[in-house]
Write a protein that holds these residues in place. Sequence first.
Motif, PDB file in Angstrom:
ATOM      1  N   ILE A 104      58.000  15.908   4.328  1.00 60.59           N
ATOM      2  CA  ILE A 104      58.047  14.459   4.118  1.00 60.59           C
ATOM      3  C   ILE A 104      57.237  14.059   2.895  1.00 60.59           C
ATOM      4  N   CYS A 107      59.113  15.115  -0.282  1.00 61.72           N
ATOM      5  CA  CYS A 107      60.238  14.229  -0.550  1.00 61.72           C
ATOM      6  C   CYS A 107      59.759  12.944  -1.206  1.00 61.72           C
ATOM      7  N   LEU A 143      63.760  11.853   7.466  1.00 60.70           N
ATOM      8  CA  LEU A 143      64.110  11.468   6.098  1.00 60.70           C
ATOM      9  C   LEU A 143      65.539  10.941   6.012  1.00 60.70           C
ATOM     10  N   LYS A 148      66.331   8.439   2.845  1.00 62.01           N
ATOM     11  CA  LYS A 148      65.698   9.074   1.685  1.00 62.01           C
ATOM     12  C   LYS A 148      66.399  10.357   1.266  1.00 62.01           C
TER      13      LYS A 148
END
Length: 326
Positions: A104, A107, A143, A148
């Motif tokens: 996470i 990203c 995500l 995302k």
Amino acid sequence: MQRTRLGRTGLTVSRLCVGTMNFGWQIGEQESHAVLDRAFELGIDFVDTANMYGREDGDGLSERYIGSWLDRTGRRDRIVLATKVYAPMSDAPNDRGLSARNIIASCEASLRRLRTDWIDLFQMHHIDRGTGWDEVWQAMETLTAAGKIRYAGSSNFAGWHLARAQAAADRRHFLGVVSEQCRYNLLQRHVELEVLPAAAELGIGVLPYSPLHFGALSGALRKQRDGAGGRAVLHAPERVAPHRPAIERFEALCAEIGLDPVTVAIAWLLSRPEVTAPVLGPRGAEQLDLPLAALTTTLGDDVLNALDEIFPPVGNGGPGPEAWAW
């Protein structure tokens, strides 16, 4: 530009992918933008990078160069953008691997460098044997739900890793792995044993990187004779010399059929039914022209058989277990 679906998804991508490992390490921002401009002009809309590319000279320079190009051109909606997570980005112990925390956090950092709100294909750069698949998929689900990332992919996985990863995703009713990026070229055909068969069975697209084996298949011996520069000469002792007899035969075959070695090497990959898009590694805009010619080059059975003789597949050829058993 020819297009194909990415694995079993509904997403279509160009049959060639621009790899950007040289951005930041080999070429600067202006040259990187020139490569992306030329690729877009040619219809190549698939761009691959990784958080670690260019890291030695700065914090994710490859991603930053792509981000500044997207800002300058406003082409984000026209590009299928892929990046990766796994490699250490600092000395911090949790700044690496495939823990939920790092997936996470990586990203988020990639989104900032790329100057975008989403990543189309978020790839695990390597297997993490210390992290369970439920943790990995929980992070990827988070995500995805947040908008995302759109899809998850892998890189450098073995066939059984793909099977285990997909089985865990299936239990969670999650899409799972949609692509595998692996080293695959005429000189390195190990993935034909189990990775390609697993990918085909599971509906996973294959994205071969190093399609020219670091320049060894780009006409390296001819370039050396002509005194030309480039990767083929730079890596001659370690990449070309061990395979010199085969490369000599390969370049002679290419001359006989009137095609450049780059075109033949890429066309061979495109002829493999499991391959979605070879990942190119251009250091200049002009290096996209010969791979582009591969899209309209059909290698006959006589040429494909000759290539198998020059660069024999592993074992008996084809997938395992037939490749090594009766």
